[in-house]
Design a protein around this motif. Structure first.
Motif, PDB file in Angstrom:
ATOM      1  N   UNK A   1      86.754  95.949 -11.811  1.00 22.46           N
ATOM      2  CA  UNK A   1      85.777  96.825 -12.448  1.00 22.46           C
ATOM      3  C   UNK A   1      86.386  97.852 -13.385  1.00 22.46           C
ATOM      4  N   UNK A   2      87.514  97.497 -14.022  1.00 20.67           N
ATOM      5  CA  UNK A   2      88.171  98.404 -14.956  1.00 20.67           C
ATOM      6  C   UNK A   2      88.466  97.672 -16.263  1.00 20.67           C
ATOM      7  N   UNK A   3      88.854  98.430 -17.276  1.00 15.51           N
ATOM      8  CA  UNK A   3      89.270  97.837 -18.543  1.00 15.51           C
ATOM      9  C   UNK A   3      90.704  97.338 -18.397  1.00 15.51           C
ATOM     10  N   UNK A   4      91.057  96.244 -19.078  1.00 12.50           N
ATOM     11  CA  UNK A   4      92.426  95.745 -19.003  1.00 12.50           C
ATOM     12  C   UNK A   4      93.468  96.807 -19.350  1.00 12.50           C
ATOM     13  N   UNK A   5      93.156  97.665 -20.297  1.00 14.28           N
ATOM     14  CA  UNK A   5      94.117  98.699 -20.716  1.00 14.28           C
ATOM     15  C   UNK A   5      94.460  99.660 -19.578  1.00 14.28           C
ATOM     16  N   UNK A   6      93.558  99.803 -18.606  1.00 19.99           N
ATOM     17  CA  UNK A   6      93.811 100.689 -17.472  1.00 19.99           C
ATOM     18  C   UNK A   6      94.880 100.148 -16.533  1.00 19.99           C
ATOM     19  N   UNK A   7      95.193  98.869 -16.647  1.00 21.92           N
ATOM     20  CA  UNK A   7      96.197  98.255 -15.790  1.00 21.92           C
ATOM     21  C   UNK A   7      97.560  98.156 -16.456  1.00 21.92           C
ATOM     22  N   UNK A   8      97.635  98.541 -17.720  1.00 20.62           N
ATOM     23  CA  UNK A   8      98.884  98.424 -18.452  1.00 20.62           C
ATOM     24  C   UNK A   8      99.744  99.660 -18.305  1.00 20.62           C
ATOM     25  N   UNK A   9     101.054  99.464 -18.404  1.00 19.96           N
ATOM     26  CA  UNK A   9     101.995 100.587 -18.402  1.00 19.96           C
ATOM     27  C   UNK A   9     101.986 101.216 -19.788  1.00 19.96           C
TER      28      UNK A   9
ATOM     29  N   UNK B   1      93.036  98.204  -5.642  1.00 18.57           N
ATOM     30  CA  UNK B   1      92.746  97.253  -4.569  1.00 18.57           C
ATOM     31  C   UNK B   1      92.470  97.981  -3.256  1.00 18.57           C
ATOM     32  N   UNK B   2      93.269  98.987  -2.961  1.00 26.09           N
ATOM     33  CA  UNK B   2      93.071  99.760  -1.728  1.00 26.09           C
ATOM     34  C   UNK B   2      91.715 100.459  -1.738  1.00 26.09           C
ATOM     35  N   UNK B   3      91.345 101.031  -2.886  1.00 22.91           N
ATOM     36  CA  UNK B   3      90.056 101.716  -3.002  1.00 22.91           C
ATOM     37  C   UNK B   3      88.887 100.771  -2.727  1.00 22.91           C
TER      38      UNK B   3
END
Length: 63
Positions: free
Chosen positions: A54-62, A10-12
């Motif tokens: 603009x990312x894949x859902x997996x990039x947001x997972x722990x 979000x900051x980016x």
């Protein structure tokens, strides 16, 4: 959900919680719950947030 990654993305992109909610087509309450309360988003919500960033859902997972 990896909240550090979410905040960094979000900051980016210069997005506020309200901006992300609007861009993802979600309520501000839903975004607030995920970001501040640590609520686990449903798969469709995760997908909308990821698409808005603009990312894949997996990039947001722990993982």
């Amino acid at each position: 959900m990896n909240r550090k990654k979410l905040f960094a993305l979000m900051a980016d992109k210069g997005l506020t919680q309200a901006d992300l909610a609007d861009k993802a087509g979600l309520s501000r309450t839903a975004i607030y719950g995920v970001m501040t309360k640590g609520r686990k988003p449903t798969p469709p919500t995760l997908g909308k947030i990821a698409k808005a960033l603009g990312v894949k859902p997996s990039e947001l997972l722990d993982m």
